[in-house]
Design a protein around this motif. Sequence first.
Motif, PDB file in Angstrom:
ATOM      1  N   LEU A 229       0.819  -1.202   0.000  1.00  0.00           N
ATOM      2  CA  LEU A 229       0.000   0.000   0.000  1.00  0.00           C
ATOM      3  C   LEU A 229       0.860   1.263   0.000  1.00  0.00           C
ATOM      4  O   LEU A 229       0.566   2.232  -0.709  1.00  0.00           O
ATOM      5  N   ASN A 230       1.935   1.258   0.778  1.00  0.00           N
ATOM      6  CA  ASN A 230       2.851   2.408   0.788  1.00  0.00           C
ATOM      7  C   ASN A 230       3.452   2.641  -0.590  1.00  0.00           C
ATOM      8  O   ASN A 230       3.592   3.791  -1.040  1.00  0.00           O
ATOM      9  N   ALA A 231       3.828   1.543  -1.254  1.00  0.00           N
ATOM     10  CA  ALA A 231       4.410   1.673  -2.595  1.00  0.00           C
ATOM     11  C   ALA A 231       3.384   2.251  -3.570  1.00  0.00           C
ATOM     12  O   ALA A 231       3.706   3.145  -4.377  1.00  0.00           O
ATOM     13  N   VAL A 232       2.135   1.798  -3.499  1.00  0.00           N
ATOM     14  CA  VAL A 232       1.098   2.301  -4.404  1.00  0.00           C
ATOM     15  C   VAL A 232       0.797   3.767  -4.116  1.00  0.00           C
ATOM     16  O   VAL A 232       0.668   4.580  -5.039  1.00  0.00           O
ATOM     17  N   VAL A 233       0.700   4.137  -2.848  1.00  0.00           N
ATOM     18  CA  VAL A 233       0.417   5.534  -2.493  1.00  0.00           C
ATOM     19  C   VAL A 233       1.558   6.436  -2.940  1.00  0.00           C
ATOM     20  O   VAL A 233       1.321   7.533  -3.468  1.00  0.00           O
ATOM     21  N   ARG A 234       2.793   6.002  -2.767  1.00  0.00           N
ATOM     22  CA  ARG A 234       3.953   6.786  -3.196  1.00  0.00           C
ATOM     23  C   ARG A 234       3.911   6.997  -4.712  1.00  0.00           C
ATOM     24  O   ARG A 234       4.108   8.103  -5.210  1.00  0.00           O
ATOM     25  N   TRP A 235       3.631   5.938  -5.463  1.00  0.00           N
ATOM     26  CA  TRP A 235       3.538   6.037  -6.916  1.00  0.00           C
ATOM     27  C   TRP A 235       2.410   6.996  -7.309  1.00  0.00           C
ATOM     28  O   TRP A 235       2.576   7.829  -8.202  1.00  0.00           O
ATOM     29  N   TRP A 236       1.253   6.882  -6.643  1.00  0.00           N
ATOM     30  CA  TRP A 236       0.116   7.727  -6.956  1.00  0.00           C
ATOM     31  C   TRP A 236       0.441   9.204  -6.698  1.00  0.00           C
ATOM     32  O   TRP A 236       0.103  10.070  -7.496  1.00  0.00           O
ATOM     33  N   ARG A 237       1.119   9.490  -5.575  1.00  0.00           N
ATOM     34  CA  ARG A 237       1.498  10.886  -5.258  1.00  0.00           C
ATOM     35  C   ARG A 237       2.435  11.454  -6.317  1.00  0.00           C
ATOM     36  O   ARG A 237       2.290  12.601  -6.746  1.00  0.00           O
ATOM     37  N   GLU A 238       3.420  10.664  -6.718  1.00  0.00           N
ATOM     38  CA  GLU A 238       4.358  11.120  -7.748  1.00  0.00           C
ATOM     39  C   GLU A 238       3.621  11.407  -9.052  1.00  0.00           C
ATOM     40  O   GLU A 238       3.891  12.409  -9.726  1.00  0.00           O
ATOM     41  N   CYS A 239       2.680  10.532  -9.379  1.00  0.00           N
ATOM     42  CA  CYS A 239       1.891  10.717 -10.604  1.00  0.00           C
ATOM     43  C   CYS A 239       1.064  11.994 -10.518  1.00  0.00           C
ATOM     44  O   CYS A 239       1.014  12.789 -11.469  1.00  0.00           O
ATOM     45  N   MET A 240       0.403  12.224  -9.401  1.00  0.00           N
ATOM     46  CA  MET A 240      -0.425  13.419  -9.239  1.00  0.00           C
ATOM     47  C   MET A 240       0.420  14.687  -9.232  1.00  0.00           C
ATOM     48  O   MET A 240       0.036  15.704  -9.807  1.00  0.00           O
TER      49      MET A 240
END
Length: 112
Positions: free
Chosen positions: A26-37
């Motif tokens: 979940l941390n990895a997905v949230v980190r990726w999502w933040r970078e994308c946004m």
Amino acid sequence: MTGPEIAALLEKYGPWGAVALLTLALNAVVRWWRECMNARIEDAGRAATALERAASANAAAAVALDDVREGQVEIARLVTEAMKRGEGSDELTKELLRDIKRGLGPRSAGHD
């Protein structure tokens, strides 16, 4: 990780291991999502800046075109007036040119 590796970790660490793995995922997905946004926000900012500059340039061009149109109208008026009254009279033409120059006022100050 492959399925058998995950199964071995779950067997070795139990439910707490599963919670830890899910937390890491979940941390990895949230980190990726933040970078994308953040990247999308930066792109939107660059696009907004470009649009603002283009709008400013268009407004300046419109003002310049209005000045050109006003000048064309004055020239047309001068030519028409000269043809009506003087049929080429130099004095009348000079007088009308002075009228136009006075009418343009400050706009013509830097272009003399």
